[in-house]
Design an enzyme around this catalytic site. Sequence first.
Site, mmCIF file in Angstrom:
data_model
loop_
_atom_site.group_PDB
_atom_site.id
_atom_site.type_symbol
_atom_site.label_atom_id
_atom_site.label_comp_id
_atom_site.label_asym_id
_atom_site.label_seq_id
_atom_site.Cartn_x
_atom_site.Cartn_y
_atom_site.Cartn_z
ATOM 1 N N ASP A 119 0.867 -1.173 0.000
ATOM 2 C CA ASP A 119 0.000 0.000 0.000
ATOM 3 C C ASP A 119 0.905 1.224 0.000
ATOM 4 O O ASP A 119 1.995 1.197 0.581
ATOM 5 C CB ASP A 119 -0.916 0.007 1.221
ATOM 6 N N ASP A 139 -7.034 -0.921 -4.460
ATOM 7 C CA ASP A 139 -8.077 -0.763 -3.442
ATOM 8 C C ASP A 139 -9.189 0.147 -3.948
ATOM 9 O O ASP A 139 -10.373 -0.135 -3.781
ATOM 10 C CB ASP A 139 -7.501 -0.183 -2.152
#
Length: 155
Positions: A119, A139
């Site tokens: 991430d 995401d």
Amino acid sequence: MAIAICLLIVPAVFFGDLWLKNRVEKYIPARGEKREKKLLDGRMLIRKHHNRGAMLNAGEKNRTVVAALSLFLTAVLVPVFIISLGRRGNGLLRTGLALLLGGAFSNTYDRLKRKYVVDYLSFGVKWKWFRGIVFNISDFCIMIGALLSVLGAAK
């Protein structure tokens, strides 16, 4: 024409996010003073986070289960997407499924290959709890794709 675009969305999301993840892995340190890069006057932050679970690190102690579930859900999504390509109309559903599938492929690939999901994107807001959440492009594609799929299926 719309089907061709949907077929291009899946690899574009996968390879685009994979490229970004590899750059973050290579150029952003996990710790230290240059750990965070500011974009858009600090409204967006680039930082590296290794998510060993699912959303918000849920299930990080059961990574094998999270990876297996991710693989299963991605595998279920593939035939649903293929069936949607054979149906006339409902481009909203097809587009949503394409975004969802591209994001699912990317995060599932990370879970299987790296054993964590990279991430790298946060928002520079005043709320510390929200500022601390780190996302990736997949995401967002999964969230937007799920929303479009629901809206498209409801038609």
